[in-house]
Structure formats: C-alpha cells, structure tokens
Design a protein around this motif. Structure first.
Motif, short mmCIF file in Angstrom:
data_model
loop_
_atom_site.label_atom_id
_atom_site.label_comp_id
_atom_site.label_asym_id
_atom_site.label_seq_id
_atom_site.Cartn_x
_atom_site.Cartn_y
_atom_site.Cartn_z
N LYS A 227 0.85 -1.19 0.00
CA LYS A 227 0.00 0.00 0.00
C LYS A 227 0.89 1.24 0.00
CE LYS A 227 -4.55 -0.93 1.20
NZ LYS A 227 -4.46 -2.38 1.06
N PRO A 228 0.51 2.24 -0.78
CA PRO A 228 1.32 3.46 -0.79
C PRO A 228 1.32 4.14 0.57
CG PRO A 228 -0.35 3.50 -2.53
CD PRO A 228 -0.63 2.30 -1.69
N THR A 230 1.86 7.30 0.75
CA THR A 230 0.99 8.42 0.38
C THR A 230 0.36 8.07 -0.94
OG1 THR A 230 2.84 9.54 -0.69
CG2 THR A 230 2.33 10.23 1.54
N ARG A 231 -0.93 8.31 -1.01
CA ARG A 231 -1.70 7.93 -2.19
C ARG A 231 -1.97 9.17 -3.04
NH1 ARG A 231 -4.42 3.39 -3.29
NH2 ARG A 231 -4.26 2.46 -1.24
N THR A 233 -4.19 11.54 -5.36
CA THR A 233 -5.63 11.76 -5.53
C THR A 233 -5.86 12.47 -6.86
OG1 THR A 233 -5.38 13.74 -4.20
CG2 THR A 233 -6.35 11.82 -3.12
N GLU A 297 5.59 6.04 -2.45
CA GLU A 297 4.65 7.14 -2.65
C GLU A 297 4.03 7.02 -4.03
OE1 GLU A 297 7.03 10.62 -2.17
OE2 GLU A 297 7.70 10.04 -0.16
N GLU A 298 2.76 7.42 -4.10
CA GLU A 298 2.11 7.41 -5.40
C GLU A 298 1.99 8.86 -5.90
OE1 GLU A 298 -1.56 4.84 -7.21
OE2 GLU A 298 -2.06 6.29 -5.66
N SER A 299 2.36 9.09 -7.13
CA SER A 299 2.26 10.43 -7.70
C SER A 299 1.84 10.32 -9.15
CB SER A 299 3.59 11.16 -7.57
OG SER A 299 4.64 10.35 -8.08
N LEU A 321 3.63 4.46 -8.69
CA LEU A 321 4.00 4.15 -7.31
C LEU A 321 5.51 3.93 -7.29
CD1 LEU A 321 3.08 3.34 -4.39
CD2 LEU A 321 3.07 0.97 -5.23
N GLY A 372 -1.96 1.47 -10.28
CA GLY A 372 -2.42 0.45 -9.34
C GLY A 372 -1.91 -0.96 -9.61
#
Ligand SMILES: Nc1nc2c(c(=O)[nH]1)N[C@H]1C(S)=C(S)[C@@H](COP(=O)(O)O)O[C@H]1N2
Ligand SMILES: [Mo]
Length: 536
Positions: A227-228, A230-231, A233, A297-299, A321, A372
């Motif tokens: 799981k990231p 930070t996700r 949005t 981290e997801e960006s 990710l 994802g």
C-alpha cells in the motif's frame, strides 16, 4: 526449351532452394534462441543493431510512418530483405559456388556480431546465428543436389570445382553411356517445401517455448504491491469526460510505448538490483525486496516523448508508485563535481538526467507501479524511472539497473550520441482532441476540447483561435498537479462554413506557447496544433 534440364532451373528453383534453406535455418535459429535467450534471436539482434545504428531522422521517420508499430514494420522489412538475399544465395550457389554459401555465412556472421555486441550478451549469444548459417548452408546443399544429380569427376569436365549447373549440363550429355535421371521437379519442390515447413514449425515452436518461459509475466501477475505510504488523488473535476477527449489518466493498455527494445527485456524481480555508483561517497545497492520495504509514494506524472509531433499521441498520464530517487542519492552522497546521473537499462539503453532534477523535491521516482498495477513488462517491469518535467529519452529509463553519478562532460547517453540534445526539458504544448480534423459538425454550440501540458511548471490557461479571430480563453479542468497535463474545453459558437481551430497554452510562469514551428529533433517539436472542421 531446347536445353531441357537447364531452363526450368535457370534461377527460379535455385532461388526457391535458397529461400527454403534459409527458412529452415532461421527456424532452427529461433528455436536455439528460445533456449539460449530470446534476446539473442537472429532477427531481434539484427533489428536491434539497425535501431542502434539508425540516425535520428530514421527514428523520426519510423515513428512518423508506423507510430508504435515501428517494431513490427522493422521486423517485416528485415524479413523481406532476408528472403531476397536468401533467393540470391540460392542462385549464386547454383551458378558460382561457393558464393551462395559465403553469402549465407556472411548473414550469419552479421547476426553473430550483432548478438555478441548487445548489452549483457553472454558467450552463447552467437549460437542462434551460427545455427542459422550452418543449417541453411547444409539445407541448401541438399536442395541443390536435388536439382542436379551428382556427376562423378571421372565423367569428365565436372570436377569438384564445377558448379552444380555445370555438373547438370554434364549429366545431360547425350554422349554419356548411362546419363543419370534428370532431376525430378516435384521431388525438388517437395524437399524445398519440407525444409521451409520445418523452419516455420521450428519458429512456431520457438515462440511457444519462449511464451511458456515468460516466467516473468507470471511473476508479475503474482505480485501484490505494498500500500502506498501516500496515495495520489485525482479530483473528479480533473476529468471533463468528453467523448473523444483523452482521459485524464491514461489506462495502461492505451499508454504509448516507445523504446529501442525489439525483444522486451524479461527481468525477474528476484534477480533485480539497482547499483548507484560513480561520483559518490559510497556505493549503494538496492534489491527488489529492499525497495518494496521502503515507504512508497504514489504520484501522478505525465510522460512525454521528445518524438511527439505537435498534436501527436506520444504522451500519457499515469499514477506511478515508487520511491524518491533523491532519497537513494542522498544515501550515496554525490560528490560536489557531479552534475548528471546516467541511468542504464538492463538492455544497455542509457539516459542522462541532470543531477539537481533528481535531488530537488519533485516526484522523480524509481517506479514499481502504474495505475495500481505492477509496471507492465513493456513499460519497464520491475523498475523504471519517472521524472516530472523531462522528456522520456533523458529520464524515464525502463528496466533500470544502474545509476552512475557522473558529469555531462564525461558521459553521453544513448540518444545524445545520435544527434539529440543531451538535456530535454519538456516544452509547453497543447493539443486539440475534439472535434477531429476534417470532421463535419452542426452549426451552433460545438464543444472543442483537448489537453495542455508543461510538466513541473504547470498550465495557467489555454486559448483557442477560430480562423484569424481573437484568442479566446478556454475553460480548464482541475489540474491534478503541475506535473500532469490538464484537460480544457471551449464552447464554440460555430457558424456554417469551413473553419480552422488553433490552440495555445499559457504556462504557470506566464510563457505563451510559441507558434514557431520546430521539428522534434533535437529537443522537441514546437508550433500550434490546428485543424479544420466543416460546419453545416
Ligand atoms: N530501457 C529503455 N528505457 C526507455 C527507453 C528505451 O528505449 N529503453 N525509451 C525512453 C523514451 S524515448 C520514452 S519517451 C519513454 C517511454 O516510456 P513508455 O514506453 O512507458 O511510454 O521511455 C524511455 N525509457
Ligand atoms: Mo521518447
């Protein structure tokens, strides 16, 4: 028709023999490659060599002509050239032995050389090309003998150096006491067809074998990414959801693919590691497990290819990710004289990224996930670089395994050696997606929509011009971030007639997109996207 045994064999049958022999050899060669390693396949290595040798205009032209089908086009082209050469080899061997065999051996040598000089090529890399040459030469001998019964040297002028054709002529000599039976046409074609069929079956078997051994695909499918920490949005208002407008996040299957890899590198994460070295205080090595254990981290970042023409589709936006490269660089501690990081892919591709870009606070990451999912194999599985603001060729190394901290005056990257700029900031740009060029629309309110981008600067506005009218402000969707493209729309009150629509973007720094036309080489196209529509 006076010279019965010669006429039908003049060139057609020897050429057929050559082609059948080379198909036979090529099939066995591909089979050998499926065992030795698909990246050593004769077609793939020759294609890769051509890609590496191609000047920038050729890469350009290939992408312009075939788009992301450039690789299929290249392999088809090589196949056609090989067939012509194989036919020529058959004919040569018939008329001027041993030159047909020499030609085939030379083709094999080109393959072997290409294979041996690939990045990471092992000792076995030349085996498939050697198999092609040896098998093709053997098969050619067998097939040509079917065309000309062997006449022993004792029979007269048909010595060991005589061409098959001369031997054939001798065999038809009415003065001979027991002339050998003239060659049987049907039998010849049966043998040639058989050889070609074996070749094709071997090639099919090879592709089945290497598909079966695509263990990496299975490994990828079994991966559960952490799981990231930070996700990312994506605000709902970032998506205008207009028919024909590129979705703000590009699905993986629709994401453009550009690389020099004819055979997609198959990297097992268990064998993957990244080495950071060069002008650093201490070398750092990271394994897959270590990378996944870090807070990922997801960006969302929009990738763009420097070869993207104005209005083109070599651009896509994804949620990536990954782990910040700056953190890993901080561990390695670059020395003060360093100004560049040369990233290297497992297949030898390199990119030169300015060191400060990898050290500042932007989301320059080692990515393991895309929208994802684990990275698709063709997008760099298991690990690639994603760097907001720079064209892919200087930053987005897929299948990355090595980061060398160095200097621009000491090392050059893959495309910098081929006439492209060594630094590649993405240029402010915009595109019209709807309506389509040439489309007919009804008079009244027509929705014009598209995307605009200036990664890591951001977009402040988009303007649309109809014919030679004033530039009018379009409405922007919510930008996900300054690192992504942004959708825009403009409601145009269309009057009947033929009209030209033009778009320009305004950067967050106030820059207005230039109308000056520049080609994609050496550092990215400029100019305005425009199209004509018919309003009824
Ligand atoms: N190993 C490797 N990485 C590469 C390349 C390549 O040829 N080999 N091409 C680069 C270029 S030119 C671009 S535009 C991006 C494209 O990434 P994508 O195929 O995931 O869209 O990958 C970059 N990374
Ligand atoms: Mo690119």
């Amino acid at each position: 028709m006076s010279d019965a045994p010669r006429t039908p064999t003049r060139w057609v049958r020897p050429a057929v023999a050559g082609i059948a022999a080379v198909l036979f050899g090529a099939g066995l060669g591909e089979l050998a490659a499926s065992i030795v390693g698909p990246e050593s396949g004769p077609f793939v290595v020759v294609g890769s060599l051509l890609i590496d040798l191609a000047p920038p205009w050729a890469k350009d032209a290939a992408i312009a002509l075939f788009g992301t089908g450039d690789k299929a086009a290249l392999l088809t082209g090589i196949g056609l050239v090989v067939i012509v050469l194989a036919g020529a080899a058959g004919w040569l061997e018939w008329r001027r032995p041993p030159w047909g065999r020499v030609l085939i051996a030379a083709l094999g040598a080109v393959g072997a050389l290409a294979a041996a000089t690939r990045a990471g090529a092992g000792m076995l890399a030349i085996v498939p090309s050697a198999v092609v040459a040896i098998a093709a030469i053997g098969a050619l001998g067998v097939l040509l003998r079917r065309l000309a019964p062997f006449v022993p040297a004792a029979a007269g002028d048909a010595g060991a150096e005589a061409s098959v054709e001369e031997r054939l002529a001798a065999s038809a000599d009415p003065a001979r006491a027991d002339p050998p039976a003239p060659p049987d046409r049907r039998a010849f074609f049966a043998w040639a067809g058989g050889a070609a069929a074996i070749g094709v079956l071997a090639a099919l078997g090879a592709s089945a074998l290497s598909a079966g051994s695509r263990a990496v695909t299975a490994v990828r499918e079994a991966i559960r990414l952490p799981k990231p920490a930070t996700r990312a949005t994506v605000p709902a208002s970032a998506e205008l959801a207009i028919d024909g407008l590129a979705p703000v996040v590009t699905p993986n299957a629709e994401f453009y693919r550009i690389d020099t890899a004819l055979s997609v590198p198959q990297v097992d994460p268990a064998d993957w590691s990244l080495r950071i070295h060069g002008l650093v205080e201490r070398e750092v090595t990271v394994t897959w497990d270590e990378l996944l254990a870090l807070p990922l981290e997801e960006s969302v970042t929009t990738l763009t290819c420097v070869s993207n023409e104005v209005g083109g589709g070599l651009i896509g936006n994804a949620a990536w990710l990954g782990y910040p490269i700056r953190e890993l660089l901080a561990r390695a501690a670059p020395t003060s004289d360093a100004d560049m990081v040369l990233s290297r892919s497992v297949d030898g591709f390199t990119a030169s990224t300015p060191l400060p870009v990898l050290q500042d606070d932007r989301n320059a990451i080692l990515a393991v996930g895309m929208n994802g999912d684990p990275l698709p194999v063709e997008h760099g599985f298991p690990v690639r670089m994603v760097v907001p603001g720079l064209y892919g060729y200087v930053s987005a190394t897929k299948w990355v395994v090595d980061l060398e901290v160095t200097r621009f005056d000491r090392a050059r990257a893959y495309w910098s050696d081929r006439g492209w700029s060594e630094r590649g900031p993405i240029k402010l740009s915009s595109r019209i997606d709807v309506p389509r060029q040439g489309q007919s629309v009804a008079a009244g309110t027509v929705t014009v929509a598209g995307v605009a981008w200036h990664q890591h600067t951001g977009i402040a506005g988009v303007e649309v011009q109809v014919d030679d009218g004033d530039w009018r402000a379009a409405t922007l969707a919510t930008a996900i971030s300054i690192d992504t493209w942004v959708q825009w729309r403009y409601d145009w009150d269309a009057a009947p007639g033929s009209h030209t629509l033009r778009v320009r973007a305004i950067g967050a720094d106030g820059e207005v997109q230039t109308a000056d036309v520049a080609p994609v080489a050496p550092d990215g196209a400029t100019g305005l996207d425009e199209l004509t529509v018919e309003v009824a």
